[in-house]
Design an enzyme around this catalytic site. Structure first.
Site, PDB file in Angstrom:
ATOM      1  N   LYS A   1      -3.657  15.920  25.223  1.00 32.11           N
ATOM      2  CA  LYS A   1      -3.000  15.056  24.223  1.00 32.11           C
ATOM      3  C   LYS A   1      -3.289  15.586  22.826  1.00 32.11           C
ATOM      4  O   LYS A   1      -2.393  15.659  21.980  1.00 32.11           O
ATOM      5  CB  LYS A   1      -3.506  13.612  24.350  1.00 32.11           C
TER       6      LYS A   1
ATOM      7  N   GLN B   1      -8.057   5.580  26.359  1.00 28.35           N
ATOM      8  CA  GLN B   1      -7.884   6.221  27.662  1.00 28.35           C
ATOM      9  C   GLN B   1      -8.437   5.330  28.777  1.00 28.35           C
ATOM     10  O   GLN B   1      -9.566   4.831  28.686  1.00 28.35           O
ATOM     11  CB  GLN B   1      -8.599   7.587  27.654  1.00 28.35           C
TER      12      GLN B   1
ATOM     13  N   ASP C   1       0.874   3.173  23.999  1.00 30.35           N
ATOM     14  CA  ASP C   1       0.921   3.109  25.463  1.00 30.35           C
ATOM     15  C   ASP C   1       1.855   2.008  25.948  1.00 30.35           C
ATOM     16  O   ASP C   1       2.247   1.999  27.119  1.00 30.35           O
ATOM     17  CB  ASP C   1      -0.481   2.786  26.014  1.00 30.35           C
TER      18      ASP C   1
HETATM   19  N1  GUN Z   1      -5.008   7.092  32.137  1.00 30.23           N
HETATM   20  C1  GUN Z   1      -4.112   7.687  32.961  1.00 30.23           C
HETATM   21  N2  GUN Z   1      -2.860   7.594  32.437  1.00 30.23           N
HETATM   22  C2  GUN Z   1      -2.971   6.914  31.283  1.00 30.23           C
HETATM   23  C3  GUN Z   1      -2.039   6.510  30.290  1.00 30.23           C
HETATM   24  O1  GUN Z   1      -0.823   6.732  30.372  1.00 30.23           O
HETATM   25  N3  GUN Z   1      -2.553   5.842  29.222  1.00 30.23           N
HETATM   26  C4  GUN Z   1      -3.880   5.555  29.119  1.00 30.23           C
HETATM   27  N4  GUN Z   1      -4.288   4.889  28.046  1.00 30.23           N
HETATM   28  N5  GUN Z   1      -4.773   5.927  30.013  1.00 30.23           N
HETATM   29  C5  GUN Z   1      -4.319   6.602  31.090  1.00 30.23           C
END
Ligand code: GUN
Length: 296
Positions: free
Chosen positions: A54, A98, A121
């Site tokens: 990311k 996350q 998200d």
């Molecule tokens: N962990 C796995 N996929 C995601 C996601 O799309 N967003 C977040 N915040 N955590 C994750």
């Protein structure tokens, strides 16, 4: 029939390029650089890989990336205090915590402490409610990526039968809402659905998000249907670790009209859509027009 392969890797590159163009314009015309803050609590290896990817993609499109890596034992009060500071920080347009969080932290409480306007998200209860009632919201990244690929392949989705296998808050439920928003007739199926294969065979669009390796085989697929495989499962084959989806690719591709591969299908679209959401949040926060084609 041999299915057309929907190339998510190339599609994601085109979305990132489009986001990059808009970011450059924002800087040139408004002096604004979008900022994305990512919060990682603990040392989960898979989460560390996601966060690294990311960060690299955020920088690549010209945004600012703020990483906050916290000790696995961080208290809820300290995490909420950090989110409170990020909510107030004008340089931060998007906040992502996350998941999964360590067990002593209440994920719902933490997610719902994020300013909904910065919730890139789309997991905040306000955004879930806005999406469910067809109002402008932040949309979860993985389903948004699937929707973009489906719109690109089909043009209009109106009137198509869509079956979503999986009922998670992150993929299944928002995917169903998005397909309904595009006037599909939507069924949400899951592990308890009776005669799942027959339900799936009615689908013009079949989205697999169950988290079970290669469960959806060719006999679940209507000839000519579009199959979107959200699964990413690590399995051991011939002594080697291999990534497979929730769809049994070879048998499904022999029946489907179009299919996303794993890897290289839905996966790369998730981060591309996170960047798209950060751009959208930045435009909304500054009262600027949102770029077209990057939202639901
Ligand atoms: N962990 C796995 N996929 C995601 C996601 O799309 N967003 C977040 N915040 N955590 C994750």
């Amino acid at each position: 029939m041999t299915a057309k392969v929907i190339d998510g890797k190339a599609f994601a590159a085109s979305v990132r390029a489009l986001v990059g163009t808009h970011v450059a314009q924002l800087l040139a015309q408004n002096g604004i650089v979008p900022g994305l803050a990512v919060v990682l609590v603990g040392e989960d290896p898979a989460s560390q890989v996601y966060v690294r990817n990311k960060h690299a993609s955020t920088i690549e499109v010209g945004m600012n990336s703020y990483e906050h890596r916290l000790d696995a034992g961080t208290s809820e009060a300290d995490l909420l205090a950090l989110i409170g500071r990020l909510n107030k920080d004008p340089k931060v347009n998007g906040i992502l915590v996350q998941l999964p969080l360590p067990g002593h932290l209440n994920s719902d409480l933490v997610i719902n402490s994020i300013d909904p306007a910065k919730d890139v998200d789309g997991f905040h209860i306000s955004n879930v409610g806005l999406l469910g009632t067809g109002q402008k919201s932040m949309v979860p990244c993985t389903p948004l990526g699937c929707l973009m690929m489906l719109r690109d392949h089909h043009g209009s989705l109106s009137g198509l039968n869509a079956v979503v296998v999986g009922r998670s808050n992150i993929v299944g439920k928002p995917m169903a809402q998005l397909l309904l928003g595009d006037s599909c007739t939507v069924t949400i199926a899951h592990s308890r659905t009776k005669d799942l294969a027959a339900v799936c065979r009615a689908a013009d669009i079949l989205v697999a998000a169950v988290g079970r390796p290669e469960m959806i085989t060719g006999d679940y697929v209507k000839p000519g249907a579009t199959v979107i495989d959200v699964g990413i499962n690590r399995v051991e084959r011939d002594g080697k670790v291999k990534l497979v989806g929730d769809v049994h690719y070879a048998s499904a591709a022999a029946v489907a009209g179009a299919i996303t591969p794993v890897p290289g299908g839905v996966g790369p679209m998730t981060i591309a859509c996170l960047l798209a959401n950060t751009l959208t949040a930045t435009c909304r926060a500054n009262g600027l027009q949102e770029p077209k084609g990057l939202t639901a």
